[in-house]
Design a protein around this motif. Structure first.
Motif, PDB file in Angstrom:
ATOM      1  N   TRP A 118      -4.656  18.673  28.097  1.00 39.61           N
ATOM      2  CA  TRP A 118      -3.648  19.679  27.777  1.00 39.61           C
ATOM      3  C   TRP A 118      -2.242  19.085  27.682  1.00 39.61           C
ATOM      4  O   TRP A 118      -1.400  19.604  26.961  1.00 39.61           O
ATOM      5  CB  TRP A 118      -3.676  20.802  28.800  1.00 39.61           C
ATOM      6  CG  TRP A 118      -3.291  20.366  30.189  1.00 39.61           C
ATOM      7  CD1 TRP A 118      -4.112  19.923  31.167  1.00 39.61           C
ATOM      8  CD2 TRP A 118      -1.970  20.311  30.716  1.00 39.61           C
ATOM      9  NE1 TRP A 118      -3.400  19.594  32.278  1.00 39.61           N
ATOM     10  CE2 TRP A 118      -2.070  19.830  32.034  1.00 39.61           C
ATOM     11  CE3 TRP A 118      -0.708  20.616  30.212  1.00 39.61           C
ATOM     12  CZ2 TRP A 118      -0.962  19.646  32.845  1.00 39.61           C
ATOM     13  CZ3 TRP A 118       0.388  20.439  31.039  1.00 39.61           C
ATOM     14  CH2 TRP A 118       0.250  19.955  32.330  1.00 39.61           C
ATOM     15  N   ILE A 148      -1.760  17.821  24.139  1.00 37.79           N
ATOM     16  CA  ILE A 148      -1.699  18.974  23.231  1.00 37.79           C
ATOM     17  C   ILE A 148      -0.344  19.670  23.364  1.00 37.79           C
ATOM     18  O   ILE A 148       0.334  19.947  22.375  1.00 37.79           O
ATOM     19  CB  ILE A 148      -2.844  19.964  23.533  1.00 37.79           C
ATOM     20  CG1 ILE A 148      -4.187  19.326  23.209  1.00 37.79           C
ATOM     21  CG2 ILE A 148      -2.659  21.252  22.751  1.00 37.79           C
ATOM     22  CD1 ILE A 148      -5.372  20.114  23.714  1.00 37.79           C
ATOM     23  N   GLY A 149       0.067  19.944  24.597  1.00 37.75           N
ATOM     24  CA  GLY A 149       1.350  20.610  24.835  1.00 37.75           C
ATOM     25  C   GLY A 149       2.524  19.775  24.360  1.00 37.75           C
ATOM     26  O   GLY A 149       3.487  20.305  23.800  1.00 37.75           O
TER      27      GLY A 149
END
Length: 92
Positions: A63, A66-67
């Protein structure tokens, strides 16, 4: 580039300009003339759309990646919109 095409003064804050699209118009805070952003504002979306594609391809890598990808794409989009997209006069 928040200069009003009618009076030449600052028409709005950069945040307000970021939220303004080509189909919307707003009044200049100095002279009241209607202004909008040009249709080229859609090109400012390209970095964010590319970051979405990149984030999707990195879906299995965590994540944080992705973030980070989405955050960078969003910030570049906002920078382009504030810096390079001109205000144009509108006749509403």
């Amino acid at each position: 580039m928040t200069q009003c095409p009618h009076c030449g003064e600052q028409a709005m804050t950069p945040l307000r300009k970021t939220l303004l699209g080509p189909a919307q118009s707003t009044g200049c805070k100095r002279c009241g003339g209607r202004v909008s952003v040009s249709a080229t504002a859609f090109f400012a979306l390209i970095p964010f759309l590319l970051s979405m594609i990149l984030a999707d391809s990195w879906a299995d890598r965590g994540w944080l990646l992705i973030g980070g990808s989405l955050a960078v794409g969003f910030l570049v989009m906002v920078y382009i919109h504030i810096t390079f997209i001109p205000l144009v006069p509108r006749d509403d």
